[in-house]
Design a protein around this motif. Structure first.
Motif, short mmCIF file in Angstrom:
data_model
loop_
_atom_site.label_atom_id
_atom_site.label_comp_id
_atom_site.label_asym_id
_atom_site.label_seq_id
_atom_site.Cartn_x
_atom_site.Cartn_y
_atom_site.Cartn_z
N GLY A 216 67.62 4.25 44.89
CA GLY A 216 68.57 4.91 44.00
C GLY A 216 70.01 4.54 44.29
N ASP A 217 70.92 5.42 43.85
CA ASP A 217 72.35 5.20 44.06
C ASP A 217 72.96 6.44 44.68
N ARG A 219 74.34 8.90 43.44
CA ARG A 219 74.04 10.14 42.71
C ARG A 219 72.64 10.65 43.00
N THR A 220 71.67 9.74 43.17
CA THR A 220 70.28 10.15 43.33
C THR A 220 69.78 10.16 44.78
N ARG A 221 70.48 9.47 45.67
CA ARG A 221 69.99 9.37 47.05
C ARG A 221 69.90 10.71 47.78
N THR A 223 68.53 13.28 47.05
CA THR A 223 67.21 13.90 46.87
C THR A 223 66.08 12.87 46.94
N ALA A 224 66.42 11.60 47.17
CA ALA A 224 65.40 10.55 47.20
C ALA A 224 64.58 10.62 48.49
#
Length: 236
Positions: A216-217, A219-221, A223-224
């Motif tokens: 991810g990036d 913004r998403t990391r 919760t990744a």
């Protein structure tokens, strides 16, 4: 963290800088292809996050549980040295990074928290009560490990939250093997007295490296779920 753990982090940083600035081409020591000393068995869980309320302030931590078993045929002293090294990559050019250091690539070593806040340990222990009822604190994990499955020890390694820009990290788990060697310090100053800050040699030990990538990036990391790569033994 023990002085030995601090020295291990300093060793990597100093050797890395010495190789770059000194132009030294040296082959890195490699662990023996077959165990040449005692070696403990490790069963780690995958790293995950937990949010803990610390007196009205909620903080995020990363952690993983581990069980270590002594099948070596002798009792050994267990002194885990666990470090997470995270990496922030960038597409900025060298000149852009020089003008704005915040855009430069970054490698951050962070030792696992030994003096863990009791509220953090309690939250983790409650989460895993059913699967790991005999979880002990990081401090209590540091003692002689008797032989056999019945004497296996389960503890936890806890780290601060990760920078969301970090796309990968490696967990280095030392203290699982008695194999060690020494390596010259490329930045040793012979004109100064030998000391902890100016050693002639570094003692490096067989260490388990567990590399993870975070998809991810920024913004998403947060919760990744990290993805484990190939675990290997290294000298560190």
């Amino acid at each position: 963290m023990s002085n030995r753990g601090k020295t291990g982090i300093a060793c990597c940083a100093v050797i890395f800088c010495g190789l770059i600035h000194g132009g030294i081409a040296q082959a890195e020591p490699q662990p023996s292809p077959v165990p040449s000393a005692w070696e403990l068995t490790l069963q780690p869980t995958e790293p995950t996050r937990i949010v803990v309320d610390l007196g009205g302030v909620k903080k995020t931590f990363w952690y993983f549980l581990y069980t270590v078993t002594n099948n070596t045929g002798e009792d050994v002293d267990f002194h885990p040295e666990i470090v997470r090294v995270s990496e922030i990559e960038t597409e900025a050019t060298a000149s852009q990074a020089q003008k704005n250091p915040g855009q430069a690539p970054r490698i951050t070593p962070e030792p696992a928290i030994i003096g863990l806040d009791s509220r953090v340990f309690k939250a983790i222990a409650e989460r895993h009560q059913r699967t790991h009822p005999f979880l002990v604190t990081p401090v209590k994990a540091i003692e002689r490990l008797l032989q056999g499955r019945d004497n296996a020890r389960t503890s936890v390694a806890v780290f601060p939250d990760l920078d969301p820009r970090a796309s990968k990290f490696t967990i280095y788990f030392g203290g699982l093997s008695g194999e060690q060697t020494s390596k010259p310090n490329p930045t040793h100053n012979p004109k100064k007295a030998e000391s902890e800050d100016n050693p002639r040699f570094f003692v490096i030990r067989k260490t388990l490296a567990m590399p993870y990538t975070i998809p991810g990036d920024e913004r998403t990391r947060p919760t990744a779920i990290p993805v484990l790569g190939r675990m290997t033994w290294v000298m560190r």
